[in-house]
Enzyme design. Sequence first.
Site, mmCIF file in Angstrom:
data_model
loop_
_atom_site.group_PDB
_atom_site.id
_atom_site.type_symbol
_atom_site.label_atom_id
_atom_site.label_comp_id
_atom_site.label_asym_id
_atom_site.label_seq_id
_atom_site.Cartn_x
_atom_site.Cartn_y
_atom_site.Cartn_z
ATOM 1 N N ALA A 66 0.862 -1.172 0.000
ATOM 2 C CA ALA A 66 0.000 0.000 0.000
ATOM 3 C C ALA A 66 0.906 1.232 0.000
ATOM 4 O O ALA A 66 2.067 1.160 0.406
ATOM 5 C CB ALA A 66 -0.897 -0.016 1.228
ATOM 6 N N GLY A 109 0.693 -5.052 0.768
ATOM 7 C CA GLY A 109 -0.447 -5.156 -0.138
ATOM 8 C C GLY A 109 -0.080 -5.819 -1.462
ATOM 9 O O GLY A 109 -0.940 -6.398 -2.128
ATOM 10 N N GLU A 112 -0.326 -9.404 -0.785
ATOM 11 C CA GLU A 112 -1.755 -9.684 -0.610
ATOM 12 C C GLU A 112 -2.467 -9.721 -1.959
ATOM 13 O O GLU A 112 -3.333 -10.564 -2.194
ATOM 14 C CB GLU A 112 -2.367 -8.627 0.316
ATOM 15 N N GLU A 132 4.349 -4.957 7.211
ATOM 16 C CA GLU A 132 3.518 -3.930 7.862
ATOM 17 C C GLU A 132 3.906 -3.680 9.314
ATOM 18 O O GLU A 132 3.848 -2.558 9.805
ATOM 19 C CB GLU A 132 2.035 -4.326 7.802
HETATM 20 N N1 CAA Z 1 4.616 3.250 -0.629
HETATM 21 C C1 CAA Z 1 5.029 4.410 -1.165
HETATM 22 N N2 CAA Z 1 6.202 4.543 -1.805
HETATM 23 C C2 CAA Z 1 7.005 3.458 -1.880
HETATM 24 C C3 CAA Z 1 6.643 2.211 -1.348
HETATM 25 C C4 CAA Z 1 5.371 2.139 -0.694
HETATM 26 N N3 CAA Z 1 4.918 0.987 -0.170
HETATM 27 N N4 CAA Z 1 7.646 1.336 -1.569
HETATM 28 C C5 CAA Z 1 8.595 2.009 -2.243
HETATM 29 N N5 CAA Z 1 8.217 3.289 -2.433
HETATM 30 C C6 CAA Z 1 8.953 4.350 -3.110
HETATM 31 C C7 CAA Z 1 10.087 4.885 -2.232
HETATM 32 O O1 CAA Z 1 9.590 5.814 -1.314
HETATM 33 C C8 CAA Z 1 11.000 5.477 -3.260
HETATM 34 O O2 CAA Z 1 10.464 6.728 -3.646
HETATM 35 P P1 CAA Z 1 11.449 8.018 -3.851
HETATM 36 O O3 CAA Z 1 12.295 7.620 -5.037
HETATM 37 O O4 CAA Z 1 10.497 9.112 -4.128
HETATM 38 O O5 CAA Z 1 12.230 8.135 -2.582
HETATM 39 C C9 CAA Z 1 10.843 4.522 -4.462
HETATM 40 O O6 CAA Z 1 9.607 3.841 -4.249
HETATM 41 C C10 CAA Z 1 11.942 3.509 -4.549
HETATM 42 O O7 CAA Z 1 12.035 2.813 -3.317
HETATM 43 P P2 CAA Z 1 13.410 2.648 -2.492
HETATM 44 O O8 CAA Z 1 14.318 3.797 -2.761
HETATM 45 O O9 CAA Z 1 13.051 2.364 -1.079
HETATM 46 O O10 CAA Z 1 13.999 1.341 -3.228
HETATM 47 P P3 CAA Z 1 14.945 0.202 -2.604
HETATM 48 O O11 CAA Z 1 15.340 -0.639 -3.765
HETATM 49 O O12 CAA Z 1 15.975 0.795 -1.727
HETATM 50 O O13 CAA Z 1 13.968 -0.650 -1.622
HETATM 51 C C11 CAA Z 1 11.935 -1.805 -1.019
HETATM 52 C C12 CAA Z 1 12.877 -1.362 -2.153
HETATM 53 C C13 CAA Z 1 12.629 -2.851 -0.137
HETATM 54 C C14 CAA Z 1 10.705 -2.395 -1.674
HETATM 55 C C15 CAA Z 1 11.559 -0.580 -0.153
HETATM 56 O O14 CAA Z 1 11.094 0.441 -1.003
HETATM 57 C C16 CAA Z 1 10.500 -0.839 0.875
HETATM 58 O O15 CAA Z 1 10.775 -1.395 1.934
HETATM 59 N N6 CAA Z 1 9.235 -0.399 0.610
HETATM 60 C C17 CAA Z 1 8.154 -0.458 1.545
HETATM 61 C C18 CAA Z 1 7.652 -1.873 1.731
HETATM 62 C C19 CAA Z 1 6.527 -1.892 2.750
HETATM 63 O O16 CAA Z 1 6.697 -1.583 3.920
HETATM 64 N N7 CAA Z 1 5.322 -2.319 2.307
HETATM 65 C C20 CAA Z 1 4.155 -2.417 3.155
HETATM 66 C C21 CAA Z 1 3.293 -1.212 2.984
HETATM 67 S S1 CAA Z 1 1.946 -1.195 4.122
HETATM 68 C C22 CAA Z 1 0.733 -2.155 3.427
HETATM 69 O O17 CAA Z 1 0.901 -2.734 2.377
HETATM 70 C C23 CAA Z 1 -0.535 -2.194 4.208
HETATM 71 C C24 CAA Z 1 -1.553 -3.215 3.777
HETATM 72 O O18 CAA Z 1 -1.399 -4.407 3.954
HETATM 73 C C25 CAA Z 1 -2.822 -2.797 3.283
#
Ligand code: CAA
Length: 258
Positions: A66, A109, A112, A132
Amino acid sequence: TPSFETVLVETRGAVGLVTLNRPKAMNALNAQLVRELGDAVAAFDADDAIGAVVIRGGEKAFAAGADIREMAEQSFSDVYLADLGAAWRRLLDCRKPLVAAVSGYALGGGCELAMMCDIIIAAEDARFGQPEITLGIIPGFGGTQRLARAVGKAKAMDLVLTGRMMDAQEAERSGLVARLVPAERLTEEAIAIADRIASLPRVATLSAKEAVNAAFESPLSEGARAERRSFQALFATEDQKEGMAAFLEKRKPQFRNR
Ligand code: CAA
């Protein structure tokens, strides 16, 4: 085909192909994307020319969850009122088989979403997880339920409580992933599977999806009863007559989805 901003929609013969398209945000699932994905899948479901649908992301990410940027400042009331359940419902209501083609990250998500599909095909570099907990929340699009059913309590608890990722090999061993393929062949293999499904008698493929899903939504006796009724009902189709006759006559069947 309708056009969307956050997903790309194409057809490959009888296969609908939906590509998540927010590459700069790792295909983070914001409200617009979830709605457009629901609309795209529903349109394919309603299209007689389509027999199965593939959902894929990009090379680096299927979807990283998400959209954290969208959620960061939201209150309980915001999240409650914005409830994306209706949009996800459109995907879950799709009667045609959905194949998820996962390469790179399928997190939160994104994992999921893959689990809402009927078959997950993964590239060897795919990584799955429910991180999460590291954000102070828990999965909200069915992750705790579908992961527990897919991989069992031990691994589901491990992933959901620690937020760690599992690689494609572990995901395949654990029963989350149906098939592992080299990354460069992912889309091609996913389309081949969907194309194979689309070539089979439609009443039977839709009934089969419904019957397998009943295994997860009802007690065994209830699921088996529903399966038996569908099995019997398929004897009312022309494709059952054709399929069995073709087998006995040692020729290729000509299915008409009737
Ligand atoms: N939401 C918004 N933006 C996201 C994102 C997310 N879930 N995941 C990545 N991005 C964005 C980053 O903010 C970044 O944007 P900027 O270039 O503007 O800074 C861009 O995508 C690239 O990401 P990274 O620089 O972090 O890339 P990386 O290769 O270093 O890492 C990753 C990749 C491991 C996937 C890392 O981005 C990450 O950990 N992302 C979040 C994963 C996460 O926590 N997901 C769960 C979300 S909560 C959810 O999903 C709730 C639900 O069940 C309903």
